[in-house]
Design a protein around this motif. Structure first.
Motif, mmCIF file in Angstrom:
data_model
loop_
_atom_site.group_PDB
_atom_site.id
_atom_site.type_symbol
_atom_site.label_atom_id
_atom_site.label_comp_id
_atom_site.label_asym_id
_atom_site.label_seq_id
_atom_site.Cartn_x
_atom_site.Cartn_y
_atom_site.Cartn_z
ATOM 1 N N ALA A 107 0.837 -1.201 0.000
ATOM 2 C CA ALA A 107 0.000 0.000 0.000
ATOM 3 C C ALA A 107 0.870 1.248 0.000
ATOM 4 O O ALA A 107 0.578 2.222 -0.692
ATOM 5 C CB ALA A 107 -0.919 -0.005 1.213
ATOM 6 N N ALA A 108 1.983 1.202 0.757
ATOM 7 C CA ALA A 108 2.874 2.364 0.808
ATOM 8 C C ALA A 108 3.456 2.639 -0.576
ATOM 9 O O ALA A 108 3.573 3.791 -1.001
ATOM 10 C CB ALA A 108 3.993 2.119 1.816
ATOM 11 N N LEU A 109 3.797 1.577 -1.294
ATOM 12 C CA LEU A 109 4.353 1.747 -2.639
ATOM 13 C C LEU A 109 3.303 2.301 -3.595
ATOM 14 O O LEU A 109 3.568 3.197 -4.395
ATOM 15 C CB LEU A 109 4.883 0.409 -3.154
ATOM 16 C CG LEU A 109 5.525 0.406 -4.548
ATOM 17 C CD1 LEU A 109 6.690 1.372 -4.604
ATOM 18 C CD2 LEU A 109 6.006 -0.987 -4.923
ATOM 19 N N GLN A 110 2.083 1.779 -3.462
ATOM 20 C CA GLN A 110 1.008 2.245 -4.335
ATOM 21 C C GLN A 110 0.730 3.741 -4.124
ATOM 22 O O GLN A 110 0.600 4.490 -5.081
ATOM 23 C CB GLN A 110 -0.245 1.427 -4.048
ATOM 24 C CG GLN A 110 -1.194 1.374 -5.211
ATOM 25 C CD GLN A 110 -2.224 0.280 -5.026
ATOM 26 O OE1 GLN A 110 -2.762 0.138 -3.955
ATOM 27 N NE2 GLN A 110 -2.496 -0.495 -6.027
ATOM 28 N N LEU A 111 0.704 4.145 -2.857
ATOM 29 C CA LEU A 111 0.486 5.563 -2.552
ATOM 30 C C LEU A 111 1.621 6.404 -3.134
ATOM 31 O O LEU A 111 1.384 7.466 -3.706
ATOM 32 C CB LEU A 111 0.420 5.775 -1.034
ATOM 33 C CG LEU A 111 -0.867 5.349 -0.335
ATOM 34 C CD1 LEU A 111 -0.693 5.365 1.177
ATOM 35 C CD2 LEU A 111 -2.022 6.267 -0.733
ATOM 36 N N ALA A 112 2.854 5.915 -2.994
ATOM 37 C CA ALA A 112 3.994 6.691 -3.467
ATOM 38 C C ALA A 112 3.982 6.823 -4.984
ATOM 39 O O ALA A 112 4.239 7.898 -5.523
ATOM 40 C CB ALA A 112 5.296 6.047 -3.003
ATOM 41 N N LEU A 113 3.662 5.747 -5.683
ATOM 42 C CA LEU A 113 3.698 5.804 -7.144
ATOM 43 C C LEU A 113 2.664 6.778 -7.695
ATOM 44 O O LEU A 113 2.961 7.587 -8.563
ATOM 45 C CB LEU A 113 3.436 4.419 -7.737
ATOM 46 C CG LEU A 113 4.574 3.433 -7.637
ATOM 47 C CD1 LEU A 113 4.246 2.190 -8.429
ATOM 48 C CD2 LEU A 113 5.855 4.041 -8.162
ATOM 49 N N PHE A 114 1.451 6.675 -7.205
ATOM 50 C CA PHE A 114 0.406 7.503 -7.805
ATOM 51 C C PHE A 114 0.380 8.916 -7.231
ATOM 52 O O PHE A 114 0.074 9.855 -7.942
ATOM 53 C CB PHE A 114 -0.958 6.820 -7.661
ATOM 54 C CG PHE A 114 -1.084 5.636 -8.569
ATOM 55 C CD1 PHE A 114 -1.322 5.805 -9.921
ATOM 56 C CD2 PHE A 114 -0.903 4.349 -8.095
ATOM 57 C CE1 PHE A 114 -1.397 4.719 -10.780
ATOM 58 C CE2 PHE A 114 -0.980 3.254 -8.936
ATOM 59 C CZ PHE A 114 -1.232 3.440 -10.285
ATOM 60 N N ASN A 115 0.690 9.066 -5.942
ATOM 61 C CA ASN A 115 0.570 10.392 -5.342
ATOM 62 C C ASN A 115 1.872 11.171 -5.303
ATOM 63 O O ASN A 115 1.867 12.386 -5.453
ATOM 64 C CB ASN A 115 -0.018 10.286 -3.939
ATOM 65 C CG ASN A 115 -1.495 9.947 -3.988
ATOM 66 O OD1 ASN A 115 -2.178 10.267 -4.956
ATOM 67 N ND2 ASN A 115 -1.982 9.283 -2.962
ATOM 68 N N ASN A 116 2.989 10.476 -5.109
ATOM 69 C CA ASN A 116 4.254 11.203 -5.075
ATOM 70 C C ASN A 116 4.762 11.415 -6.491
ATOM 71 O O ASN A 116 4.912 12.539 -6.957
ATOM 72 C CB ASN A 116 5.270 10.439 -4.226
ATOM 73 C CG ASN A 116 6.520 11.254 -3.979
ATOM 74 O OD1 ASN A 116 6.631 12.394 -4.422
ATOM 75 N ND2 ASN A 116 7.463 10.686 -3.268
ATOM 76 N N LEU A 117 4.989 10.330 -7.209
ATOM 77 C CA LEU A 117 5.468 10.467 -8.586
ATOM 78 C C LEU A 117 4.374 11.024 -9.507
ATOM 79 O O LEU A 117 4.586 11.971 -10.236
ATOM 80 C CB LEU A 117 5.947 9.109 -9.102
ATOM 81 C CG LEU A 117 6.150 9.005 -10.623
ATOM 82 C CD1 LEU A 117 7.210 9.975 -11.083
ATOM 83 C CD2 LEU A 117 6.522 7.598 -11.012
ATOM 84 N N GLY A 118 3.191 10.434 -9.436
ATOM 85 C CA GLY A 118 2.123 10.848 -10.348
ATOM 86 C C GLY A 118 1.458 12.152 -9.946
ATOM 87 O O GLY A 118 0.797 12.776 -10.759
ATOM 88 N N ASN A 119 1.629 12.543 -8.689
ATOM 89 C CA ASN A 119 1.037 13.799 -8.186
ATOM 90 C C ASN A 119 -0.485 13.818 -8.350
ATOM 91 O O ASN A 119 -1.099 14.881 -8.444
ATOM 92 C CB ASN A 119 1.661 14.999 -8.905
ATOM 93 C CG ASN A 119 1.573 16.266 -8.073
ATOM 94 O OD1 ASN A 119 1.285 16.212 -6.871
ATOM 95 N ND2 ASN A 119 1.795 17.411 -8.698
ATOM 96 N N PHE A 120 -1.104 12.631 -8.388
ATOM 97 C CA PHE A 120 -2.551 12.566 -8.597
ATOM 98 C C PHE A 120 -3.335 13.225 -7.472
ATOM 99 O O PHE A 120 -4.426 13.722 -7.677
ATOM 100 C CB PHE A 120 -3.005 11.104 -8.729
ATOM 101 C CG PHE A 120 -2.816 10.538 -10.109
ATOM 102 C CD1 PHE A 120 -3.749 10.793 -11.102
ATOM 103 C CD2 PHE A 120 -1.716 9.767 -10.422
ATOM 104 C CE1 PHE A 120 -3.597 10.276 -12.379
ATOM 105 C CE2 PHE A 120 -1.542 9.254 -11.694
ATOM 106 C CZ PHE A 120 -2.478 9.505 -12.679
#
Lengths: 420, 534
Positions: free
Chosen positions: B512-525
């Motif tokens: 879940a931590a990775l999923q949050l990081a990919l979409f919200n940190n990198l993707g800035n969604f």
């Protein structure tokens, strides 16, 4: 049983561990870096964020200085700079000036100024430094951008990225960037991983006959920046890679750059399957390391713990589904970080603008990056906690991940030098 | 305006509605089916995926037990390619009432449910992960059946027989003329358009949503939505369906489903059938009951929790309500209006047959029901497996999975596609041609539709790696996808998160931590709300 004594032992091989080892080794310290996995930096976008958003404003920050005052008092930036913006500025300044190989050569940017860069998703994010190979993707007024991909490489879909980017540009209120897209004829599946550069170059050349552009955006699939430069030279046009998800090269490349730099300065990297820490009073006295089926003993004057958060493995979360309580543990020393109801930990929407408690969990430190309890009492004297293992901030909201790494590393390293 | 008149309109794209569409169109009627979202998005897709032997109901609900036992045999004939014939055990633990076993044996005999007693030693040899406090064990004919695939194959068969299946078409108003039902006004939920459809007869087969739909014409029907929650456990601790030897209660069935075990269920009466969020209390109950069968529950990787509403008839609801079904003819209020509710996934075909009989009688149609005789699309004889694999010349591992998902239908896409070796979902080994096929031939319109058809995004990474790839394929294949692309991407990830968040533990928390990081940190969604969103 052999026993090795060094100046500082670092645990963790992400950006936090590697940066610490580089700073220390360059000043002549004998440094050992223990690692288990690859480190979370290899999974990152390959950009170096400092602070892109604060909590009170909804739009992005053009510099970390704009958001500093809005950060909560338990934020590592606030703690490490003792609530003084000038102090944070000088930490960042010294840390970046002292590592020109990374910040001037491998990366491009400035710690005081954020830029906007399109991502692999076709969204846009603010960041402070990008890799040199991404430099031309930084959004500038009045440019033509051409996104090029492979038809069958649908992870990178130029038409979709263009669509997203056009909408994202409106959100960021940028109007005079023109986005176009094109596909190469070569099938990626038959040519990966040995894509023939000649084919790519000649196909791009024929695309450029009908499509005028200033910049070409390309997936980050090349193993080295030199390859990108080579294509640029042949085409005589700027090419930029986009910050991307794992399995693309950008994060891996940042990580390997740091590994190479550390090795260049004489840091020994040692794989550890398991580490037992001996604590006497409030000092770490010895590490017993299981490495390739042998038990090795290491001693050092100082220890830097850069094992990361849930992602890197520095923290572990166990939920007791009967009580509904999530127990968060630090994995190296094994102490409890927090016990909190799982409901409370994850109650926010996936895309919450204010972030998640799950992302904010971590250890508590003081202004010298030492571990403290609730009352601020130092728990371990000769260990420093750096990087994402520190709690109190949410890099997914703030876009502050490597910034916090850099600031905590610099403080820890200077504490070590001060004590010498 | 669409003035075409159908013989029958069916409201509800769950297994029962689709089953009726198949039955009626095979009898030669012109049928249109309307579903507000995708097929199997209500109780069907949120079910336990269990093909009941009937054993569960032999003591409490013998009528339902008999129906299950009969239909179990029918489905094994027509849908063997989507049934994982694992078999089932009824396990009596030391905490279970000791006198239940005798009642169970007697009930099985009376209802025609086949059961064989095993020694405790045999049972533990079959399922070594069982707790050692087993007292009695019986072997029954339980199996796993993919509810999404069952619904889809019924729909494909109905399509082939001339039916019109319209997903994302929500019935909002009945069109009536005095005491006759004339048709329905419908909202196209993807294009946001209003349409009208006309028919002689309208069948409401929306399960727990029947009450809401029938209230539009002031018909009050006693259906109580009853939420059942299920935990998805990664990996198989048991290879057979495990039932507890006691009166049906919470957390007493574990069904092996593909690479997972499904532990369920609970029973909570809810006022709104759309109330599909499992509560912490339900998760606790399941966990505690699961622990009685498998003591090392705490070290399992639980992928998610989901819940769906049982359409129970009557006022009592819960475990007390019968699992049988009922066909309602609403002629007195509105001529031509029929509804059906109750029942089980296992008995859907029988329900469809009974409804179709009522409809046929009204329309004066004599053609008999054939749904129990003709196999569902994609049927193949399992003895042909080796030959099929050779013919398609495909890597062996995904082919086994593809066959489980599509049966012989796979030949339609494996023989033509050029990118057949491209994997989209690494967890469930879903290939690119399947995604294409799902879009082009089985009217998948969203990431969730693809998930229900292929299992992509259902694995341990919960869609982290393939969600974006799937939306990219949808974007290239569906003309209007760009209108709702961002809405789709976000709502899919939100639903994955909603299923994960209360069970986050160990590896799944790191995930879940990775999923949050990919979409919200990198993707800035989390900072960019683009397109027609929110």
């Amino acid at each position: 049983m052999s026993e090795t004594i060094v100046d500082t032992i670092i645990i963790g091989i992400g950006a936090a561990g590697l940066l610490s080892s580089i700073y220390l080794a360059r000043k002549g310290q004998k440094v050992l870096c223990l690692f288990k996995g690859l480190g979370a930096t290899a999974m990152s976008s390959g950009c170096f964020d400092i602070l892109g958003y604060s909590y009170k404003r909804s739009d992005w920050l053009s510099s970390f200085t704009e958001g500093y005052n809005d950060l909560p008092s338990e934020h590592p930036y606030k703690i490490l700079s003792e609530g003084d913006l000038h102090q944070l500025d000088s930490i960042l300044k010294e840390a970046t000036v002292n590592l020109g190989e990374l910040f001037d050569k491998f990366l491009y940017g400035n710690y005081t100024k954020n830029v906007l860069i399109p991502t692999i998703f076709g969204t846009i994010k603010p960041t402070a430094y990008v890799q040199v190979s991404m430099k031309n993707a930084i959004l500038r007024e009045d440019t033509d951008m051409l996104i090029i991909g492979f038809r069958d490489f649908y992870e990178f879909n130029p038409r979709l990225i263009a669509h997203m980017l056009k909408t994202a540009l409106k959100v960021f209120d940028i109007c005079n960037i023109r986005i176009n897209y094109a596909y190469l004829k070569t099938q990626s599946s038959t040519t990966f991983p040995k894509i023939s550069l000649e084919t790519i170059v000649s196909e791009i050349k024929s695309i450029l006959k009908h499509k005028r552009t200033d910049i070409i955006l390309f997936p980050a699939i090349f193993d080295s920046i030199e390859t990108v430069k080579k294509i640029e030279k042949e085409l005589n046009i700027h090419i930029a890679e986009l910050p991307s998800t794992p399995a693309y090269r950008a994060g891996i490349r940042l990580n390997s750059f740091l590994v190479n730099l550390a090795e260049k300065y004489g840091v020994s990297l040692i794989h550890a399957d398991d580490i037992k820490v001996d604590l006497e009073g409030r000092r770490i006295t010895r590490l017993r390391v299981l490495s390739h089926n042998r038990i090795l003993e290491y001693k050092a004057h100082n220890y830097i713990i850069a094992t990361g958060d849930l992602l890197g493995g520095g923290l572990e979360l166990y939920t007791d589904l009967i009580s509904g309580v999530a127990h968060i543990k630090e994995t190296l020393l094994g102490f409890e970080v927090e016990n909190v109801s799982i409901e409370n930990l994850t109650k926010q929407d996936f895309f919450s603008r204010n972030g998640h408690k799950l992302s904010r969990i971590g250890v508590r430190i003081n202004n010298s990056a030492r571990l403290v309890d609730k009352n601020g009492k130092e728990l371990v004297k000769n260990a420093y906690f750096v990087g994402s293992i520190i709690g109190g901030y949410d890099y997914n909201v703030e876009k502050s991940g490597l910034g916090v790494v850099l600031v905590s590393v610099w403080k820890a390293v200077n504490e070590i030098f001060r004590g010498e | 305006m669409n003035k075409k008149k159908y013989d029958v309109i069916i409201i509800g794209g769950g297994i029962v509605g689709v089953g009726i569409a198949r039955d009626l169109s095979m009898r030669g009627l012109e049928v249109a089916l309307l579903e507000r979202y995708d097929l199997a998005t209500g109780a069907t897709g949120r079910s336990h995926a269990l093909l009941h032997s009937g054993g569960r109901y032999v003591v409490k609900d013998p009528v339902s037990a008999r129906e299950c036992a009969q239909e179990n045999l029918v489905l094994r004939k027509i849908a063997s390619h989507i049934i994982d014939n694992v078999g089932g055990l009824f396990i009596g633990l030391d905490v279970d009432p000791p006198d239940y076993a005798e009642k169970f044996i007697k009930g099985c005999k009376e209802t025609g449910v086949k059961c064989d007693e095993l020694s405790v030693k045999e049972a533990i040899k079959m399922e070594p992960n069982l707790n050692k406090n087993v007292q009695r064990a019986f072997l029954v004919n339980d199996a796993h059946i993919d509810p999404f695939k069952l619904t889809l194959l019924n729909a494909i068969d109905a399509l082939d027989a001339g039916a019109k299946i319209m997903t994302y078409h929500e019935a909002i108003v009945f069109i009536t003329n005095k005491k006759d039902v004339m048709g329905v006004r419908v909202k196209d939920n993807l294009k946001n358009k209003l349409k009208e459809f006309y028919a002689d007869i309208i069948v409401v087969a929306a399960g727990a949503w029947n009450r809401k739909i029938l209230s539009m014409v002031n018909i009050n029907i006693e259906i109580l939505p009853n939420r059942g929650t299920i935990l998805v456990i990664s990996g198989r601790i048991f290879n057979r369906v495990i039932n507890r030897l006691r009166m049906p209660s919470d957390g007493d069935i574990i069904v092996p489903s593909y690479e997972t075990n499904l532990l369920g269920t609970t029973s909570v009466n809810v006022s709104d059938p759309d109330d599909n969020s499992p509560s912490i209390a339900e998760i606790r109950t399941l966990f505690l009951e699961g622990k009685k069968l498998f003591s090392d529950m705490s070290n399992l990787r639980i992928l998610r929790a989901y819940a769906g509403p049982r359409p129970l008839i009557g006022r009592r609801g819960g475990r007390e309500a019968p699992r049988t079904f009922q066909v309602f003819d609403h002629e007195e209020t509105l001529r031509g209006l029929i509804s059906v509710a109750g029942g089980k996934l296992t008995t859907y075909r029988l329900m469809a047959e009974k409804v179709s009989d009522v409809v046929s009688k009204k329309l004066g149609i004599r053609a008999p029901c054939r749904t129990h005789k003709e196999p569902l699309p994609g049927y193949y004889d399992k003895r042909d497996l080796e030959r099929l694999i050779r013919k398609w010349n495909f890597t062996k591992l995904p082919i086994a999975k593809i066959l489980m998902r599509w049966g012989a239908l796979a030949s339609t896409f494996l023989s033509v596609s050029t990118w057949k070796n491209k994997l989209v979902c690494y967890c469930e080994l879903v290939t690119y041609p399947e995604i294409k096929f799902a879009i082009q031939r089985t009217f998948a319109r969203t990431i969730g539709d693809i998930m229900r058809r292929t299992r992509a995004t259902m694995g341990p990474c919960q869609g982290q790696n393939c969600t974006y790839k799937i939306s990219s394929t949808l974007y290239d294949t569906i003309e209007n996808y760009h209108y709702y692309f961002i809405r789709d991407l976000k709502s899919h990830l939100r639903r994955r998160w909603a299923g994960m968040r209360y069970i986050l533990n160990s590896h799944q928390a790191n995930q879940a931590a990775l999923q949050l990081a990919l979409f919200n940190n990198l993707g800035n969604f989390n900072k960019i709300l683009v397109g027609n969103d929110e």
